[in-house]
Design a protein around this motif. Structure first.
Motif, mmCIF file in Angstrom:
data_model
loop_
_atom_site.group_PDB
_atom_site.id
_atom_site.type_symbol
_atom_site.label_atom_id
_atom_site.label_comp_id
_atom_site.label_asym_id
_atom_site.label_seq_id
_atom_site.Cartn_x
_atom_site.Cartn_y
_atom_site.Cartn_z
ATOM 1 N N ARG A 1 0.903 -1.295 0.096
ATOM 2 C CA ARG A 1 0.024 -0.103 0.093
ATOM 3 C C ARG A 1 0.802 1.229 -0.053
ATOM 4 N NH1 ARG A 1 -2.874 -4.158 2.662
ATOM 5 N NH2 ARG A 1 -4.718 -4.585 1.477
ATOM 6 N N HIS A 2 1.887 1.193 0.767
ATOM 7 C CA HIS A 2 2.865 2.298 0.638
ATOM 8 C C HIS A 2 4.291 1.553 0.479
ATOM 9 C CE1 HIS A 2 -0.319 5.069 2.313
ATOM 10 N NE2 HIS A 2 0.280 6.069 1.546
ATOM 11 N N GLU B 1 -2.300 -2.668 -4.582
ATOM 12 C CA GLU B 1 -1.918 -1.600 -5.050
ATOM 13 C C GLU B 1 -0.636 -1.517 -5.692
ATOM 14 O OE1 GLU B 1 -3.453 -2.336 -2.325
ATOM 15 O OE2 GLU B 1 -5.019 -1.081 -1.665
ATOM 16 N N PHE C 1 4.729 1.024 -7.992
ATOM 17 C CA PHE C 1 4.374 2.364 -8.183
ATOM 18 C C PHE C 1 5.132 3.118 -9.102
ATOM 19 C CE2 PHE C 1 2.724 1.914 -3.423
ATOM 20 C CZ PHE C 1 1.466 2.157 -3.804
ATOM 21 N N GLY D 1 -0.446 -0.984 5.683
ATOM 22 C CA GLY D 1 0.104 -0.052 5.181
ATOM 23 C C GLY D 1 -0.740 1.220 4.529
ATOM 24 N N GLU D 2 -2.096 1.049 4.789
ATOM 25 C CA GLU D 2 -2.935 1.886 3.834
ATOM 26 C C GLU D 2 -2.573 3.312 4.436
ATOM 27 O OE1 GLU D 2 -4.081 -0.718 5.117
ATOM 28 O OE2 GLU D 2 -5.458 -1.951 3.991
ATOM 29 N N LEU D 3 -2.484 3.609 5.540
ATOM 30 C CA LEU D 3 -2.317 5.016 6.168
ATOM 31 C C LEU D 3 -0.788 5.156 6.792
ATOM 32 C CD1 LEU D 3 -5.695 5.492 7.729
ATOM 33 C CD2 LEU D 3 -4.827 6.435 5.527
ATOM 34 N N VAL D 4 0.108 4.060 6.315
ATOM 35 C CA VAL D 4 1.347 4.045 6.911
ATOM 36 C C VAL D 4 2.422 4.389 5.966
ATOM 37 C CG1 VAL D 4 3.227 2.463 8.260
ATOM 38 C CG2 VAL D 4 0.440 3.068 8.952
ATOM 39 N N ASP D 5 3.388 4.922 6.069
ATOM 40 C CA ASP D 5 4.392 4.962 5.112
ATOM 41 C C ASP D 5 5.857 5.159 5.839
ATOM 42 O OD1 ASP D 5 4.900 7.723 5.248
ATOM 43 O OD2 ASP D 5 4.377 8.053 3.365
ATOM 44 N N ASN E 1 5.931 7.601 9.168
ATOM 45 C CA ASN E 1 5.219 7.188 10.348
ATOM 46 C C ASN E 1 5.144 5.603 10.790
ATOM 47 O OD1 ASN E 1 3.197 6.395 8.452
ATOM 48 N ND2 ASN E 1 1.440 7.398 9.298
ATOM 49 N N TYR F 1 -10.734 3.288 -0.621
ATOM 50 C CA TYR F 1 -9.433 4.417 -0.575
ATOM 51 C C TYR F 1 -9.221 4.775 -2.094
ATOM 52 C CZ TYR F 1 -8.439 4.022 4.361
ATOM 53 O OH TYR F 1 -8.474 3.946 5.777
ATOM 54 N N LEU G 1 -6.482 5.447 -4.677
ATOM 55 C CA LEU G 1 -5.190 5.465 -5.077
ATOM 56 C C LEU G 1 -4.713 6.822 -5.520
ATOM 57 C CD1 LEU G 1 -2.151 4.489 -5.039
ATOM 58 C CD2 LEU G 1 -2.790 3.308 -7.104
ATOM 59 N N PRO H 1 1.065 9.965 5.264
ATOM 60 C CA PRO H 1 0.045 9.837 4.313
ATOM 61 C C PRO H 1 -0.967 10.583 4.573
ATOM 62 C CG PRO H 1 1.234 7.431 4.563
ATOM 63 C CD PRO H 1 1.505 8.532 5.747
ATOM 64 N N ASN I 1 -3.937 9.872 2.835
ATOM 65 C CA ASN I 1 -4.942 9.202 2.364
ATOM 66 C C ASN I 1 -4.755 7.770 2.357
ATOM 67 O OD1 ASN I 1 -6.756 11.621 1.643
ATOM 68 N ND2 ASN I 1 -5.052 11.874 0.199
ATOM 69 N N GLY I 2 -5.154 6.940 1.417
ATOM 70 C CA GLY I 2 -4.898 5.371 1.370
ATOM 71 C C GLY I 2 -3.778 5.459 0.468
ATOM 72 N N ALA I 3 -3.474 4.383 0.140
ATOM 73 C CA ALA I 3 -2.389 4.063 -0.716
ATOM 74 C C ALA I 3 -1.612 5.250 -1.809
ATOM 75 C CB ALA I 3 -2.699 2.893 -1.700
ATOM 76 N N SER I 4 -0.480 5.464 -1.781
ATOM 77 C CA SER I 4 -0.198 6.485 -2.610
ATOM 78 C C SER I 4 1.728 6.370 -2.569
ATOM 79 C CB SER I 4 -0.362 7.826 -1.985
ATOM 80 O OG SER I 4 0.080 7.997 -0.729
#
Lengths: 544, 544
Positions: free
Chosen positions: A183-184, A214, A231, A473-477, A480, B19, B21, B529, B531-534
């Protein structure tokens, strides 16, 4: 302990939150060792060069390269003396020698920790003699070195080490943390920092959820086209990235268990033609087509490559949440619909069939590997007798307990994930304070969840391998992940390593967890406050 | 936008979280400028030395030291070209000259930004001529330089800058962030990083909640004994620490508003004999004794020192939550009980009397200062006609609206805090997704809260100075303050700077917020992040 009440006005009523101003312990160990005898005394340390390691028969520097590496890691990174604020102790000119003895030969470079690794160790520190760490395997010595480093503290500007005898070993053989790079993206350096921290918490397994819908950051030599699912070309793990991570993790006694999740969560595998099932317009194809033989040939080749790259013999094969793409894809793709009709399969049976096929593939590739799956298919079917099952749901309350029971009753070994979704966050000391609103608000705090607590028989208890703290990992990279993991995962680490009865009181644990948090900070990591107001000898960003 | 649905099994039902992307914008600006004309063209930049600043009459390098400092800051820290992955653009040998004109003389070293600072600026970038930033005051130029830097992006490895004409100014004059160094110490370097980030978000005020019950890190020359209230001798801000912070903040056009909170939240002021009221056994004395004249003499001397150290003319004087110590302290301390009886005061009236006394003290010390208080005393009484009021409660729903109305109706200028308690966290894109469980779960997401939205008359709207995003410190220290603040405070920053109608769609804002988040990361900060995946061109820890 200085109790301070902080109050928040809310609607018209006034709920009062009481936080303790926690005062740190000094020279205590996290996770709590199994058997400790304190000598109620401390030994002064000379300062920066006050400790040397000394291998004793049958161990030598020459026959134990990994010990050299660990020593260098601990000394060069100042993991011993992490606060760095102590002075030279002129009254203590003697250097503390730590005799290190490993009973079994040290593993060669190509030998990695595996299930069954022996982590037990003996450690003694006395005022009047050399310190000693003894273990059957290097993995125990690594744990012992961490413990030794934790016995050191600073008082009035001088370093001391507590005199103690410790006999220590983990309660559970599997004590993991999960990172999600689907996710990230997490840079290799960020991943290695978490591995380093995991070792400081005596965890022993990194569950690497490397790909997901993702992104597909794994780089395959056999199927290079899969990388179009990354990505970007820069957001990929090269073979050398992975090997560096594996080598670093091995040096700290951390296993790296890779996960390739099928049949669902595969939207990013779009680089493999024909792999994805056709889905309704508007739905993103996120599940594979299990009716095509070529897809299993592809999986065979991919898993062969994976198995040759990762030395770990536990292989996680996913199998979760296919249900979300049943209607949009499996019941929509004409080929799959026809297949199910022809063989009289429904979707859940088709999913179980897929799991069974994957297991056969792995069985063909290697007799040494243990297959792990998420629970989903194993609730109704049993497509692989030998599989180890990850119980990841439900999170709420103690409702994971009947699932553990059900899986264990079928004779599967089991690893508990459901209690420890650390990506969920709430405004509270969540390692110990319960919530009541569900997601992000666990009724069972991290520290209180016990993997044996499901009405297990003694035999079923032996099937419980341990647990894993997950950081989805949706809101984590990379920004954080570190402070969100630590010291929250430390609470999980103690639950999985230490004796339950000795660690039943979170109040007793609090000062020790603060010291441990400060220790991680002193070592240059970002561990966030576990509780309310507190301070460390050296807080993040403080000059020495 | 690639919509990906992530699903969490929960109890027996399946709520689905969708979410996006998010795909980043390129060369767009956060917060959104007031008036923008895009020329639908970009200008290539030569590379690392592709931009120079050029002061034009009446501005010169010699008559504007602060411009030199800002230029150095932006160039040396690579805030222009933050991703650092562009190549030399040989097809574009010309250097882009940015003519900078400031209509008013640049302020001397001792002049700091104050309420009324003029932040408006004009900016043009064209293909065929020099770029230009023009403003009445240096503060506008600083905002314009940030905007200029945000117009730069990388495509196919080359740097470009968007051609554009911008006329920009803030919607609200007060756009702040609050850090709390009373519950956890924040190292000066950590504070300065947040100030740097604040400027990148065009905030203009740092509300420094420097002391609280738990710690007194402020170092007073006049009352050195107050420092026994610090966590440790190392956990203190020296005068030179503070001056360094002030100077750095000034250079970026950030005001530093200090808060000394009385009568409550003063447990750490224990170094001043007789200051604290006596409280019931078991209660920690956390409120001052307002019946003793010496305590006001003490406050006078302390505030004199504070006012001479901090150039900012807004002085925050606290006044919140005394109610929590009414029963345990004010209604317990015999001296206070006798005082209230003698003068026929009740506790709320006594609190208002205290506020009134403090205001008179400040009035005696300086006619130039504006006094600010939390709302508490001003709900029932009006102890200071001229005070600016911080509305900090209630957080839930839109229930802060009647409070804003009530305060504005009394004719007070007002600053909104209640919407933006960023210390509260929840597992969701909380800048835009609402919650429903109260604390940590705001019904009004950060981005949607509008300080004018309380049924304000046009006249009342003129009383609304702006808002402040708070990061209270109970669970926050140097380890997590940065990623917990950003980019969540960026959402607040846009709400306070930009036109409401132009920024009503969070979907439209999303790619721009991602770019802004990536920009902060590219500059070496830890923005999490939103948002979600990015992914970002350069994520945290990625090698260039």
């Amino acid at each position: 302990m200085n109790i301070v009440c902080l109050v928040f006005i809310f609607f018209v009523f006034l709920p009062i939150q009481c936080y303790s101003l926690t005062v740190s312990s000094r020279g205590e160990v996290w996770p709590l060792p199994q058997q400790v005898t304190w000598f109620n005394a401390s030994r002064g340390l000379r300062g920066k060069d006050g400790i040397v390691f000394n291998p004793v028969e049958p161990t030598t520097w020459e026959n134990c390269q990994i010990l050299q590496d660990v020593y260098k890691h601990y000394i060069s990174k100042k993991y011993i003396y992490s606060y760095g604020i102590g002075k030279e102790f002129v009254a203590q000119p003697e250097i503390l020698k730590v005799n290190i003895k490993i009973n079994k030969p040290c593993p060669g470079d190509d030998v990695y920790p595996q299930q069954g690794m022996n982590e037990q160790y003996f450690l003694t520190v006395r005022n009047d003699e050399d310190a000693r760490i003894e273990a059957d395997e290097i993995w125990g010595v690594i744990r012992g070195i961490e413990t030794l480093s934790q016995l050191i503290y600073v008082e009035d500007g001088y370093y001391y080490i507590k005199a103690v005898t410790i006999y220590d070993y983990p309660r559970f053989p599997v004590r993991g943390f999960l990172l999600d790079t689907g996710r990230h993206f997490l840079a290799p350096s960020v991943i290695m920092r978490q591995i380093d921290l995991a070792a400081q918490n005596k965890l022993n397994l990194f569950h690497w959820h490397i790909v997901d819908n993702e992104a597909f950051p794994y780089t395959s030599d056999v199927f290079p086209n899969l990388s179009i699912g990354a990505f970007s070309p820069r957001h990929r793990y090269s073979k050398s990235n992975i090997q560096e991570i594996l080598k670093f993790a091995r040096m700290l006694g951390i296993r790296v268990m890779i996960e390739f999740d099928t049949p669902g969560h595969v939207a990013s595998w779009k680089g493999q033609p024909g792999f994805l099932a056709k889905c309704k317009p508007g739905a993103i194809p996120s599940i594979m087509n299990p009716t095509i033989d070529d897809n299993y040939k592809f999986l065979t080749e991919l898993l062969k490559e994976v198995v040759s790259l990762f030395p770990e013999k536990y292989l996680f094969l996913g199998g979760d949440e296919s249900v979300f793409w049943y209607n949009d894809c499996w019941k929509f793709d004409p080929e799959i619909v026809a297949y199910m009709k022809k063989y009289n399969f429904n979707v859940t049976a088709l999913e179980a069939l897929h799991v069974s096929k994957v297991s056969h593939i792995v069985d063909e590739i290697s007799k040494e590997h243990t297959r792990l799956y998420w629970q989903d298919s194993f609730i109704k079917y049993n497509p692989d007798d030998k599989a180890v099952i990850g119980v990841w749901t439900p999170h709420a309350g103690k409702k994971w307990q009947p699932v553990m029971k059900q899986i264990a009753q079928k004779g599967h070994k089991v690893v508990l994930y459901a209690c420890w979704y650390l990506n969920y966050i709430a405004y509270r000391d969540d390692w110990i304070k319960p919530g009541k609103n569900g997601q992000g608000d666990f009724e069972t705090p991290w520290y209180d969840c016990d993997p044996h607590e499901f009405g297990a028989t003694e035999e079923e208890k032996t099937l419980v391998l341990g647990g894993v703290a997950s950081m989805w990992g949706e809101l984590v990279d990379g920004a954080n992940v570190e402070d969100r993991l630590w010291p929250r995962a430390s609470a999980v680490a103690e639950r999985l390593w230490s004796d339950k009865a000795s660690t039943s009181s979170s109040e007793a644990a609090r000062p020790r967890l603060l010291e441990h948090t400060c220790r991680m900070i002193g070592r240059g990591f970002r561990a966030q406050p576990a509780n309310g107001a507190s301070f460390c000898p050296v807080d993040v960003g403080m000059a020495l």
